[in-house]
Scaffold this motif. Structure first.
Motif, PDB file in Angstrom:
ATOM      1  N   ALA A  32      44.796  36.894  42.984  1.00 19.86           N
ATOM      2  CA  ALA A  32      44.321  37.543  41.853  1.00 19.86           C
ATOM      3  C   ALA A  32      44.416  36.997  40.584  1.00 19.86           C
ATOM      4  O   ALA A  32      43.300  37.147  39.732  1.00 19.86           O
ATOM      5  CB  ALA A  32      45.442  38.795  42.169  1.00 19.86           C
ATOM      6  N   ASP A  35      41.536  34.401  40.208  1.00 19.03           N
ATOM      7  CA  ASP A  35      40.256  35.030  40.303  1.00 19.03           C
ATOM      8  C   ASP A  35      40.251  35.498  38.462  1.00 19.03           C
ATOM      9  O   ASP A  35      39.127  35.280  38.315  1.00 19.03           O
ATOM     10  CB  ASP A  35      40.225  36.207  41.193  1.00 19.03           C
ATOM     11  CG  ASP A  35      38.815  36.953  41.124  1.00 19.03           C
ATOM     12  OD1 ASP A  35      37.896  36.146  41.343  1.00 19.03           O
ATOM     13  OD2 ASP A  35      38.908  38.205  40.982  1.00 19.03           O
ATOM     14  N   ARG A  36      41.028  36.186  38.073  1.00 17.30           N
ATOM     15  CA  ARG A  36      40.967  36.725  36.717  1.00 17.30           C
ATOM     16  C   ARG A  36      40.864  35.486  35.811  1.00 17.30           C
ATOM     17  O   ARG A  36      39.989  35.701  34.820  1.00 17.30           O
ATOM     18  CB  ARG A  36      42.369  37.607  36.543  1.00 17.30           C
ATOM     19  CG  ARG A  36      42.212  38.236  35.104  1.00 17.30           C
ATOM     20  CD  ARG A  36      41.058  39.113  35.196  1.00 17.30           C
ATOM     21  NE  ARG A  36      41.056  40.069  33.845  1.00 17.30           N
ATOM     22  CZ  ARG A  36      40.120  40.515  33.239  1.00 17.30           C
ATOM     23  NH1 ARG A  36      38.921  40.386  33.733  1.00 17.30           N
ATOM     24  NH2 ARG A  36      40.341  41.039  32.158  1.00 17.30           N
ATOM     25  N   GLN A  39      37.042  34.116  35.897  1.00 22.29           N
ATOM     26  CA  GLN A  39      36.542  35.440  35.180  1.00 22.29           C
ATOM     27  C   GLN A  39      36.403  35.164  33.771  1.00 22.29           C
ATOM     28  O   GLN A  39      35.300  35.079  33.091  1.00 22.29           O
ATOM     29  CB  GLN A  39      36.876  36.811  35.641  1.00 22.29           C
ATOM     30  CG  GLN A  39      36.308  37.093  37.048  1.00 22.29           C
ATOM     31  CD  GLN A  39      37.065  38.579  37.027  1.00 22.29           C
ATOM     32  OE1 GLN A  39      37.599  39.385  36.203  1.00 22.29           O
ATOM     33  NE2 GLN A  39      37.072  38.882  38.385  1.00 22.29           N
ATOM     34  N   LYS A  40      37.711  34.917  33.257  1.00 25.24           N
ATOM     35  CA  LYS A  40      37.928  34.622  31.777  1.00 25.24           C
ATOM     36  C   LYS A  40      37.121  33.481  31.435  1.00 25.24           C
ATOM     37  O   LYS A  40      36.494  33.450  30.249  1.00 25.24           O
ATOM     38  CB  LYS A  40      39.479  34.674  31.357  1.00 25.24           C
ATOM     39  CG  LYS A  40      39.889  36.010  31.604  1.00 25.24           C
ATOM     40  CD  LYS A  40      39.427  36.877  30.204  1.00 25.24           C
ATOM     41  CE  LYS A  40      40.218  38.174  30.481  1.00 25.24           C
ATOM     42  NZ  LYS A  40      40.035  38.924  29.166  1.00 25.24           N
TER      43      LYS A  40
END
Length: 72
Positions: A32, A35-36, A39-40
């Motif tokens: 998690a 993944d975040r 994305q950033k």
């Protein structure tokens, strides 16, 4: 290195991700967070690309040779 989650909603979400991915809780948290962060990083890369495109467009404009009027 201990990591304790005291928030019930977060605990539920991590357990759901772990169940869906078929991994342990630690791996679910790692997935998690990775993944975040990706994305950033992608969002920052898109913004930088847009800024570079604007900068390139401005660099193509002809120079007038005039000095800026600071009083204006």
């Amino acid at each position: 290195m201990p990591f304790h989650v005291r928030d019930e909603e977060t605990d539920t979400l991590v357990r759901e991700l772990a169940r869906r991915e078929g991994v342990g809780l630690t791996e679910a948290v790692k997935l998690a967070v990775k993944d975040r962060l990706e994305q950033k990083n992608e969002a920052v890369a898109r913004k930088l690309a847009a800024m570079r495109a604007i900068s390139d467009d401005l660099a193509k404009l002809p120079r007038t040779g005039l000095k800026a009027d600071k009083a204006f």
